[in-house]
Write a protein that holds these residues in place. Structure first.
Motif, PDB file in Angstrom:
ATOM      1  N   THR A  32       7.980 -70.491 -97.092  1.00  0.00           N
ATOM      2  CA  THR A  32       9.008 -69.600 -97.633  1.00  0.00           C
ATOM      3  C   THR A  32      10.413 -70.176 -97.553  1.00  0.00           C
ATOM      4  O   THR A  32      11.391 -69.452 -97.694  1.00  0.00           O
ATOM      5  CB  THR A  32       8.965 -68.236 -96.915  1.00  0.00           C
ATOM      6  OG1 THR A  32       9.074 -68.437 -95.495  1.00  0.00           O
ATOM      7  CG2 THR A  32       7.658 -67.513 -97.211  1.00  0.00           C
ATOM      8  N   GLY A  33      10.525 -71.482 -97.301  1.00  0.00           N
ATOM      9  CA  GLY A  33      11.835 -72.107 -97.386  1.00  0.00           C
ATOM     10  C   GLY A  33      12.308 -72.785 -96.114  1.00  0.00           C
ATOM     11  O   GLY A  33      11.698 -72.686 -95.050  1.00  0.00           O
ATOM     12  N   ASP A  34      13.418 -73.472 -96.242  1.00  0.00           N
ATOM     13  CA  ASP A  34      14.054 -74.172 -95.129  1.00  0.00           C
ATOM     14  C   ASP A  34      14.573 -73.158 -94.116  1.00  0.00           C
ATOM     15  O   ASP A  34      15.186 -72.157 -94.486  1.00  0.00           O
ATOM     16  CB  ASP A  34      15.204 -75.025 -95.670  1.00  0.00           C
ATOM     17  CG  ASP A  34      16.037 -75.652 -94.564  1.00  0.00           C
ATOM     18  OD1 ASP A  34      15.442 -76.160 -93.599  1.00  0.00           O
ATOM     19  OD2 ASP A  34      17.277 -75.616 -94.661  1.00  0.00           O
ATOM     20  N   ALA A  35      14.342 -73.426 -92.831  1.00  0.00           N
ATOM     21  CA  ALA A  35      14.771 -72.502 -91.777  1.00  0.00           C
ATOM     22  C   ALA A  35      15.986 -72.999 -91.012  1.00  0.00           C
ATOM     23  O   ALA A  35      16.431 -72.362 -90.070  1.00  0.00           O
ATOM     24  CB  ALA A  35      13.630 -72.260 -90.795  1.00  0.00           C
ATOM     25  N   SER A  36      16.524 -74.139 -91.416  1.00  0.00           N
ATOM     26  CA  SER A  36      17.618 -74.728 -90.648  1.00  0.00           C
ATOM     27  C   SER A  36      18.969 -74.123 -90.980  1.00  0.00           C
ATOM     28  O   SER A  36      19.949 -74.350 -90.273  1.00  0.00           O
ATOM     29  CB  SER A  36      17.677 -76.240 -90.874  1.00  0.00           C
ATOM     30  OG  SER A  36      18.054 -76.516 -92.207  1.00  0.00           O
ATOM     31  N   LYS A  37      19.044 -73.354 -92.068  1.00  0.00           N
ATOM     32  CA  LYS A  37      20.317 -72.771 -92.511  1.00  0.00           C
ATOM     33  C   LYS A  37      21.381 -73.851 -92.695  1.00  0.00           C
ATOM     34  O   LYS A  37      22.572 -73.618 -92.490  1.00  0.00           O
ATOM     35  CB  LYS A  37      20.822 -71.729 -91.489  1.00  0.00           C
ATOM     36  CG  LYS A  37      19.806 -70.699 -91.064  1.00  0.00           C
ATOM     37  CD  LYS A  37      19.421 -69.775 -92.187  1.00  0.00           C
ATOM     38  CE  LYS A  37      18.475 -68.681 -91.704  1.00  0.00           C
ATOM     39  NZ  LYS A  37      18.023 -67.786 -92.778  1.00  0.00           N
ATOM     40  N   GLY A  38      20.922 -75.054 -93.067  1.00  0.00           N
ATOM     41  CA  GLY A  38      21.867 -76.150 -93.275  1.00  0.00           C
ATOM     42  C   GLY A  38      22.376 -76.779 -92.004  1.00  0.00           C
ATOM     43  O   GLY A  38      23.277 -77.617 -92.034  1.00  0.00           O
ATOM     44  N   ARG A  39      21.809 -76.383 -90.832  1.00  0.00           N
ATOM     45  CA  ARG A  39      22.342 -76.848 -89.551  1.00  0.00           C
ATOM     46  C   ARG A  39      21.402 -77.809 -88.827  1.00  0.00           C
ATOM     47  O   ARG A  39      21.742 -78.323 -87.775  1.00  0.00           O
ATOM     48  CB  ARG A  39      22.625 -75.650 -88.648  1.00  0.00           C
ATOM     49  CG  ARG A  39      23.720 -74.743 -89.194  1.00  0.00           C
ATOM     50  CD  ARG A  39      23.884 -73.519 -88.336  1.00  0.00           C
ATOM     51  NE  ARG A  39      25.023 -72.721 -88.758  1.00  0.00           N
ATOM     52  CZ  ARG A  39      25.395 -71.589 -88.196  1.00  0.00           C
ATOM     53  NH1 ARG A  39      24.708 -71.120 -87.180  1.00  0.00           N
ATOM     54  NH2 ARG A  39      26.444 -70.920 -88.627  1.00  0.00           N
ATOM     55  N   GLY A  40      20.207 -77.999 -89.329  1.00  0.00           N
ATOM     56  CA  GLY A  40      19.265 -78.869 -88.632  1.00  0.00           C
ATOM     57  C   GLY A  40      19.710 -80.321 -88.674  1.00  0.00           C
ATOM     58  O   GLY A  40      20.121 -80.806 -89.718  1.00  0.00           O
ATOM     59  N   PHE A  41      19.629 -81.016 -87.556  1.00  0.00           N
ATOM     60  CA  PHE A  41      19.990 -82.425 -87.491  1.00  0.00           C
ATOM     61  C   PHE A  41      18.857 -83.247 -86.891  1.00  0.00           C
ATOM     62  O   PHE A  41      18.481 -84.279 -87.428  1.00  0.00           O
ATOM     63  CB  PHE A  41      21.264 -82.628 -86.674  1.00  0.00           C
ATOM     64  CG  PHE A  41      21.728 -84.059 -86.631  1.00  0.00           C
ATOM     65  CD1 PHE A  41      22.410 -84.617 -87.702  1.00  0.00           C
ATOM     66  CD2 PHE A  41      21.484 -84.860 -85.526  1.00  0.00           C
ATOM     67  CE1 PHE A  41      22.827 -85.946 -87.681  1.00  0.00           C
ATOM     68  CE2 PHE A  41      21.897 -86.184 -85.485  1.00  0.00           C
ATOM     69  CZ  PHE A  41      22.568 -86.723 -86.562  1.00  0.00           C
ATOM     70  N   MET A  42      18.291 -82.768 -85.774  1.00  0.00           N
ATOM     71  CA  MET A  42      17.265 -83.530 -85.070  1.00  0.00           C
ATOM     72  C   MET A  42      15.853 -83.053 -85.388  1.00  0.00           C
ATOM     73  O   MET A  42      14.898 -83.472 -84.744  1.00  0.00           O
ATOM     74  CB  MET A  42      17.501 -83.435 -83.553  1.00  0.00           C
ATOM     75  CG  MET A  42      18.833 -83.993 -83.114  1.00  0.00           C
ATOM     76  SD  MET A  42      19.079 -85.691 -83.619  1.00  0.00           S
ATOM     77  CE  MET A  42      17.803 -86.480 -82.661  1.00  0.00           C
ATOM     78  N   GLY A  43      15.714 -82.156 -86.375  1.00  0.00           N
ATOM     79  CA  GLY A  43      14.393 -81.689 -86.724  1.00  0.00           C
ATOM     80  C   GLY A  43      14.377 -81.061 -88.108  1.00  0.00           C
ATOM     81  O   GLY A  43      15.409 -80.632 -88.619  1.00  0.00           O
ATOM     82  N   SER A  44      13.202 -81.042 -88.711  1.00  0.00           N
ATOM     83  CA  SER A  44      13.009 -80.379 -89.990  1.00  0.00           C
ATOM     84  C   SER A  44      12.338 -79.039 -89.720  1.00  0.00           C
ATOM     85  O   SER A  44      11.295 -78.978 -89.044  1.00  0.00           O
ATOM     86  CB  SER A  44      12.134 -81.234 -90.903  1.00  0.00           C
ATOM     87  OG  SER A  44      11.873 -80.584 -92.122  1.00  0.00           O
ATOM     88  N   LEU A  45      12.927 -77.952 -90.204  1.00  0.00           N
ATOM     89  CA  LEU A  45      12.444 -76.613 -89.907  1.00  0.00           C
ATOM     90  C   LEU A  45      11.970 -75.920 -91.182  1.00  0.00           C
ATOM     91  O   LEU A  45      12.740 -75.753 -92.125  1.00  0.00           O
ATOM     92  CB  LEU A  45      13.546 -75.777 -89.251  1.00  0.00           C
ATOM     93  CG  LEU A  45      14.206 -76.391 -88.009  1.00  0.00           C
ATOM     94  CD1 LEU A  45      15.361 -75.528 -87.543  1.00  0.00           C
ATOM     95  CD2 LEU A  45      13.181 -76.535 -86.895  1.00  0.00           C
ATOM     96  N   GLU A  46      10.713 -75.509 -91.181  1.00  0.00           N
ATOM     97  CA  GLU A  46      10.133 -74.829 -92.339  1.00  0.00           C
ATOM     98  C   GLU A  46       9.712 -73.412 -91.944  1.00  0.00           C
ATOM     99  O   GLU A  46       9.050 -73.208 -90.916  1.00  0.00           O
ATOM    100  CB  GLU A  46       8.899 -75.581 -92.849  1.00  0.00           C
ATOM    101  CG  GLU A  46       9.194 -76.876 -93.561  1.00  0.00           C
ATOM    102  CD  GLU A  46       9.571 -76.667 -95.022  1.00  0.00           C
ATOM    103  OE1 GLU A  46       9.522 -75.514 -95.489  1.00  0.00           O
ATOM    104  OE2 GLU A  46       9.895 -77.674 -95.683  1.00  0.00           O
ATOM    105  N   GLN A  47      10.095 -72.437 -92.771  1.00  0.00           N
ATOM    106  CA  GLN A  47       9.617 -71.082 -92.560  1.00  0.00           C
ATOM    107  C   GLN A  47       8.253 -70.930 -93.227  1.00  0.00           C
ATOM    108  O   GLN A  47       8.060 -71.363 -94.358  1.00  0.00           O
ATOM    109  CB  GLN A  47      10.580 -70.066 -93.164  1.00  0.00           C
ATOM    110  CG  GLN A  47      11.953 -70.060 -92.522  1.00  0.00           C
ATOM    111  CD  GLN A  47      12.822 -68.965 -93.079  1.00  0.00           C
ATOM    112  OE1 GLN A  47      12.763 -67.834 -92.610  1.00  0.00           O
ATOM    113  NE2 GLN A  47      13.607 -69.288 -94.094  1.00  0.00           N
ATOM    114  N   VAL A  48       7.331 -70.310 -92.512  1.00  0.00           N
ATOM    115  CA  VAL A  48       5.992 -70.075 -93.049  1.00  0.00           C
ATOM    116  C   VAL A  48       5.612 -68.620 -92.785  1.00  0.00           C
ATOM    117  O   VAL A  48       5.805 -68.110 -91.677  1.00  0.00           O
ATOM    118  CB  VAL A  48       4.951 -71.008 -92.395  1.00  0.00           C
ATOM    119  CG1 VAL A  48       3.576 -70.788 -93.014  1.00  0.00           C
ATOM    120  CG2 VAL A  48       5.370 -72.470 -92.543  1.00  0.00           C
TER     121      VAL A  48
END
Length: 418
Positions: A32-48
Motif C-alpha cells: 500500500t505504499g512507501d512508509a518512510s514519509k520521505g524520511r527513511g535513510f538507513m532503510g526501505s519501508l513498505e506498508q503492507v
C-alpha cells in the motif's frame, strides 16, 4: 528460512510461515505504499495490508471458516534501495544491531519482566516485531524486519509532522522522557539481575565500528555547525574562543577520543553499573505520539549501543525540544526522568539508585557527546529540509550554553570522578 531480497520475494506462503507463531493466518496481502514519509535513510519501508484470521490455540493451522476476517497493517523494513546507503547500512552494522534489538534484547527483557510480574501497561512500549532476520556478508547481505505499523488507520499514534521545524511541546516531550527512562531502567535492572559485566557478552552486535563514512560526516558536520552559528547568532553574541574550542573537538585527538568511547567493548568510566543499552538516535522522526500527546513509542534501533543513559536524554532534548525544556527549566525535565526511573526500578524490585544529583551531573558530563553527535549529522538534522532558522538557532544556542558553562569538552576519567 531465506530472507527476501525484493518485493517480489514476499509471497503468501512466506507470510504464513512467519505469522504462524503468532497464531495468524494470512489470506491475502497488498503493498500500500512507501512508509518512510520521505524520511527513511538507513532503510526501505513498505506498508503492507494483510487480510487475516486469528488461529485458535489448537494444533490445527487452518482457520475455522466461521472465524471473521480482519485487516492487519504492517511495515516491511529492508535495506535502502540506494546502493551507497545500502552498503553503509550493511557494512557498518546498522541493520544487524536493529535485528538484535528486536529478536534478542527486547525478548530477553520481556522474559525478565515476566518473572518480576511487571504489568504490560507499566512496561517500555516498542513496536511489535513479527519477524526479523539477516543473512550473508558484504555485497550479499540481506535483512528484513516485519513490524507493527504504528501509523496505520487503526492506530491512535502519529508522527511528529513538523519534523525539526518546530520543537516538541512539553506535553509530548514529557511523554517521550517517560519512555526513555523506562527503557534505561529496564536495561539496568536486567543487567544487574543477570550479573552481566558487559552487554556485549550477550548481545554482541551492539558494538559500533569506525568507517570512512563517519569521517566524512564528522568533517562536514563541524564545518556546517560553525557556519550555522555565524549565520543565526549575531557576531557580538558569539563567545570568544568558541570557534577555537570547536576546532579542538574536531581535531584528530578529539575524534579519536570520541571513537574510543563508541567502539569500546567495555564503556569507559562506568563505575556505577550505569552503562546500558541506549537508543542513540532519539530524534523526532524516530518516535510516534498519541493524538493527545500523552503517550509515545520509540522505534528505529539501528544505532543502539551501550553508553551512559544521559547521552540519550541530552541528545533528545538538544535536537528536538524547546529551549526552555533543555536549558532554562532543565531541573523540571531531569526530575521527570528521575521519578519515572525510580518507578521502573520499584516495579522490577531492583535495589539501585540513580539520584537526581547524579543524573544532573551526568547530563552535563555527556552533553558534549550529544552535541558532537548532532554535529556529525548536521547535514540532515541542522541544515536539512526540515530545518528553519529557529531550529538552527536552538542548536547554536545549546552549543553556546555548553561553552559558557565550561562543559564543551569531552569528559575524562578525572572529570568523571569529580
Amino acid at each position: 528460512m531465506k530472507v527476501p531480497d525484493k518485493k517480489e520475494d514476499i509471497t503468501l506462503e512466506w507470510l504464513n510461515i512467519i505469522f504462524k507463531p503468532h497464531r495468524i493466518h494470512v489470506h491475502d496481502f497488498s503493498f500500500t505504499g512507501d512508509a518512510s514519509k520521505g524520511r527513511g535513510f538507513m532503510g526501505s519501508l513498505e506498508q503492507v495490508e494483510l487480510e487475516i484470521s486469528r488461529l485458535n490455540n489448537s494444533i490445527d493451522d487452518v482457520p475455522d471458516p466461521k472465524t471473521s476476517r480482519e485487516t492487519l497493517n504492517i511495515i516491511l523494513k529492508t535495506l535502502p534501495n540506494d546502493p551507497f546507503r545500502k552498503s553503509y547500512a550493511a557494512n557498518d552494522g546498522f541493520s544487524s544491531r536493529e535485528v538484535s534489538m528486536y529478536t534478542k534484547v527486547f525478548k530477553a527483557w520481556d522474559e525478565f519482566l515476566d518473572t518480576r510480574q511487571v504489568p504490560s501497561a507499566a512496561r517500555f512500549r516498542y513496536p511489535i516485531c513479527y519477524y526479523g532476520a539477516e543473512e550473508g556478508e558484504q555485497d550479499t547481505y540481506k535483512y528484513i524486519l516485519v513490524l507493527e505499523n504504528l501509523t496505520s488507520p487503526e492506530s491512535h499514534f502519529q508522527l511528529w509532522t513538523p519534523g525539526f521545524t518546530e520543537p516538541l511541546p512539553w506535553k509530548a516531550t514529557s511523554a517521550v522522557i517517560r519512555q526513555i527512562a523506562k527503557f534505561h531502567a529496564i536495561g539496568i535492572s536486567f543487567k544487574l539481575e543477570n550479573h552481566v559485566e558487559s552487554y556485549y557478552s550477550r548481545f554482541p552486535k551492539l558494538n559500533h565500528i569506525v568507517s570512512p563514512m563517519f569521517q566524512m560526516m564528522w568533517d562536514n558536520g563541524f564545518q556546517i555547525t560553525k557556519e550555522v552559528i555565524q549565520s543565526v547568532v549575531h557576531k557580538n553574541d558569539i563567545p570568544d574562543g568558541l570557534m577555537e574550542q570547536l576546532d579542538k573537538l574536531h581535531d584528530d585527538e578529539g575524534r579519536d577520543l570520541l571513537l574510543k568511547w563508541f567502539t569500546a567493548r567495555d564503556p569507559p568510566m562506568d563505575t556505577t553499573n550505569l552503562a546500558t543499552i541506549c537508543h542513540h538516535d532519539l530524534h523526532s522522526q524516530n518516535l510516534v505520539l498519541s493524538e493527545d500527546h500523552t503517550e509515545a513509542v520509540l522505534f528505529d534501533y539501528q544505532a543502539s549501543c551501550v553508553f551512559n543513559p544521559m547521552k540519550d536524554l541530552s541528545f533528545f532534548l538538544v535536537l528536538n525540544c524547546d529551549w526552555e525544556d533543555s536549558v532554562t527549566n532543565i531541573s523540571r525535565t531531569l526530575k521527570l526522568y528521575h521519578d519515572e526511573f525510580l518507578e521502573m526500578m520499584k516495579a522490577t524490585n531492583t535495589d539501585f539508585t540513580y539520584s537526581l544529583e547524579n543524573i544532573t551531573k551526568d547530563y552535563y558530563r555527556y552533553l558534549t557527546f550529544s552535541l558532537t553527535h548532532v554535529m556529525s549529522g548536521a547535514q540532515v538534522w541542522v541544515t536539512g529540509k526540515d530545518s528553519t532558522d529557529a531550529s538552527k538557532r536552538r542548536f547554536a544556542m545549546a552549543i553556546i550554553e555548553a561553552f559558557n558553562k565550561g562543559i564543551l569538552e569531552y569528559p575524562t576519567t578525572t572529570s568523571y570522578m569529580k
